[in-house]
Every structure is written in structure tokens, then in C-alpha cells.
Design a protein around this motif. Sequence first.
Motif, PDB file in Angstrom:
ATOM      1  N   LYS A  81       0.827  -1.213   0.000  1.00  0.00           N
ATOM      2  CA  LYS A  81       0.000   0.000   0.000  1.00  0.00           C
ATOM      3  C   LYS A  81       0.859   1.260   0.000  1.00  0.00           C
ATOM      4  O   LYS A  81       0.522   2.263  -0.616  1.00  0.00           O
ATOM      5  CB  LYS A  81      -0.929  -0.016   1.210  1.00  0.00           C
ATOM      6  CG  LYS A  81      -1.992  -1.116   1.145  1.00  0.00           C
ATOM      7  CD  LYS A  81      -2.874  -1.115   2.379  1.00  0.00           C
ATOM      8  CE  LYS A  81      -3.913  -2.232   2.303  1.00  0.00           C
ATOM      9  NZ  LYS A  81      -4.774  -2.285   3.519  1.00  0.00           N
ATOM     10  N   LYS A  82       1.989   1.191   0.723  1.00  0.00           N
ATOM     11  CA  LYS A  82       2.860   2.372   0.791  1.00  0.00           C
ATOM     12  C   LYS A  82       3.623   2.563  -0.513  1.00  0.00           C
ATOM     13  O   LYS A  82       4.004   1.593  -1.168  1.00  0.00           O
ATOM     14  CB  LYS A  82       3.840   2.232   1.961  1.00  0.00           C
ATOM     15  CG  LYS A  82       3.172   2.293   3.333  1.00  0.00           C
ATOM     16  CD  LYS A  82       4.188   2.345   4.459  1.00  0.00           C
ATOM     17  CE  LYS A  82       4.973   1.053   4.592  1.00  0.00           C
ATOM     18  NZ  LYS A  82       5.868   1.055   5.778  1.00  0.00           N
ATOM     19  N   LYS A  83       3.855   3.782  -0.881  1.00  0.00           N
ATOM     20  CA  LYS A  83       4.557   4.105  -2.128  1.00  0.00           C
ATOM     21  C   LYS A  83       6.058   4.267  -1.933  1.00  0.00           C
ATOM     22  O   LYS A  83       6.780   4.618  -2.858  1.00  0.00           O
ATOM     23  CB  LYS A  83       3.977   5.406  -2.722  1.00  0.00           C
ATOM     24  CG  LYS A  83       2.486   5.337  -3.045  1.00  0.00           C
ATOM     25  CD  LYS A  83       2.192   4.264  -4.073  1.00  0.00           C
ATOM     26  CE  LYS A  83       0.704   4.219  -4.416  1.00  0.00           C
ATOM     27  NZ  LYS A  83       0.396   3.132  -5.377  1.00  0.00           N
ATOM     28  N   THR A  84       6.541   3.998  -0.732  1.00  0.00           N
ATOM     29  CA  THR A  84       7.965   4.139  -0.441  1.00  0.00           C
ATOM     30  C   THR A  84       8.756   3.002  -1.086  1.00  0.00           C
ATOM     31  O   THR A  84       8.196   1.942  -1.406  1.00  0.00           O
ATOM     32  CB  THR A  84       8.212   4.125   1.075  1.00  0.00           C
ATOM     33  OG1 THR A  84       7.637   2.921   1.609  1.00  0.00           O
ATOM     34  CG2 THR A  84       7.544   5.318   1.741  1.00  0.00           C
ATOM     35  N   TYR A  86      11.089  -0.267  -1.488  1.00  0.00           N
ATOM     36  CA  TYR A  86      11.264  -1.499  -0.734  1.00  0.00           C
ATOM     37  C   TYR A  86      12.483  -2.252  -1.265  1.00  0.00           C
ATOM     38  O   TYR A  86      12.946  -2.000  -2.388  1.00  0.00           O
ATOM     39  CB  TYR A  86      10.040  -2.409  -0.870  1.00  0.00           C
ATOM     40  CG  TYR A  86       8.832  -1.967  -0.100  1.00  0.00           C
ATOM     41  CD1 TYR A  86       8.641  -2.365   1.221  1.00  0.00           C
ATOM     42  CD2 TYR A  86       7.865  -1.158  -0.681  1.00  0.00           C
ATOM     43  CE1 TYR A  86       7.518  -1.968   1.938  1.00  0.00           C
ATOM     44  CE2 TYR A  86       6.748  -0.751   0.021  1.00  0.00           C
ATOM     45  CZ  TYR A  86       6.571  -1.163   1.335  1.00  0.00           C
ATOM     46  OH  TYR A  86       5.470  -0.773   2.038  1.00  0.00           O
TER      47      TYR A  86
END
Length: 266
Positions: A81-84, A86
Motif C-alpha cells: 500500500k505504501k509508495k515508499t 522497498y
Amino acid sequence: KENIRIIFILIKYKMKLLFIYLWSFWCYLVLTIFFIIGAPIGVLVSFISPNLFSFYTFYLAKVILLSIGVRVVVHGEFPPKKKTPYIFIANHSSYLDPVLNCYLMKRKYKYLAKSEVLSWPLFGSVVKKHMIPVKRELKESRFNSMSLMKDNILNGYSIVLYPEGGWKDESNEHPYDIQPNEILNKFRNGAFRLAISSKTNIIPISLCNAKKIHSSDTMLFHPGKVIIYIHKEIDPKEFLMNEEGIKDLNQKCYSIIYNNLIKHDN
């Protein structure tokens, strides 16, 4: 009756072998066509936008896998869900593995891959902007690739790594202590050192059955199903920023991936 049964078994075996050879011919033909058509488009798209390139390879991977009879079943929450950025890590046992990773990735990312890939005709030009090369046997090269991965994370790229460092069959040499035909070889520490030092969350991925679809031992294709487990992301802040913490994170990720692979090792 026993002779008839043996003859029937031999005929069945020969027919199955003939099918595999014909199927492999079809798969190599399809891959060649996709490469001839898709590679120039990939080069063009890579110069336009890294996000567009990821979008392109995402759908291209789906079409390729469908065309060669590979059904993919994905378990777990994906994409995150996060756009950071990985760090995605996965086991590596087949030439299909990068295609399977492309099947999942709809965000900008870069692979860590052996530097020899850049010398491959045309393919090297396609992936040049989307991979970080490393000569695994050279300490200086490994140090430089670590710095490049950190810089790319800061620029919003996710990183895809195979912490086993590749694979080998009986005929290949390898700079790492990799055993042929192992379910999962020992992980190198680079991915985990990167995660802890850059404070980037890791997502382990188990790629199950890929070697049954295409093995480097025979180079033959089989139609079938690949099962992908997307595991929960791991925050490296939970681990000490030292060699002990790196080792603990390594072991945790190894156990997560291994426990899914053994379910399908039959």
C-alpha cells in the motif's frame, strides 16, 4: 501381459518426451518473437520514464507467461500500500525468476545482477538503465554496487535482489559456495546490510515451482503452475545495526522463504 504393460509404459514415456520437446520449441519460438519485437520498444520506453518501463514490463511479463503455458497463483498482499521504496528479495532457481518478478512489479525498481548481463546482445541495452551491475567475485565491485543501491533507494527506486547470489548446476562454476539442486542456498548478507543501513523495509518472496517449469539443467520447458508467496514486510529497525543484527535479519528472511519452498518440493 507384463510385456504389453512395459511396452505401454515406454510408449507413454516417449510420447511425453516428444510433447516436452515440441513444447520447448514452441516456448523458445515465442520468447524469440517477443524479444525481437519487445526489446526495441523496451529500449525506447526506458529512455522515456522508469515508471513507464515498469508498467511495460509488468504487462509484457503477463503476456509472456500466458503464452508459454505458465499459470501464476499469488498469495499475499501485493502491491504494498505504501509508495515508499522497498527491498524485494526472492529465491533464485530458474531463468524465469526475473520474468516472475516483473509480473509483480508495477513501480520503478532496479535489479542487482551480475555484470555479464550487460554484455548480452541487445538485452544488455534494454536492462542497462534498470539494473545495478556487480562482479560478485570482486570486493570493490560489491562495495560500489552497495553505494549505487543506496543512492537509488534515495531516488525512489525499489531494489530487487536474489540473496543466494544466483544458482548453479553441475557444470557451472560460481564465486559463492552454492550447491546445485539445493532447495534454498545460504543467503549472502548484502541485502540485509543494505536494509539496515538504509532503513528500508524488506519484502521476502517465495517463488515456488519455477525450476519445474524451466530448468537450467535440461533447458526444457514444461507447462504448469508457479505459486508466489508475498510475505509481510519486515522493518529492519527491529534489528541491531551491526553484524549480529544483519545475521538475524538474514536468518529470519531465509526461514520465511524456505518454509514455503519445502511445501512444494516434491
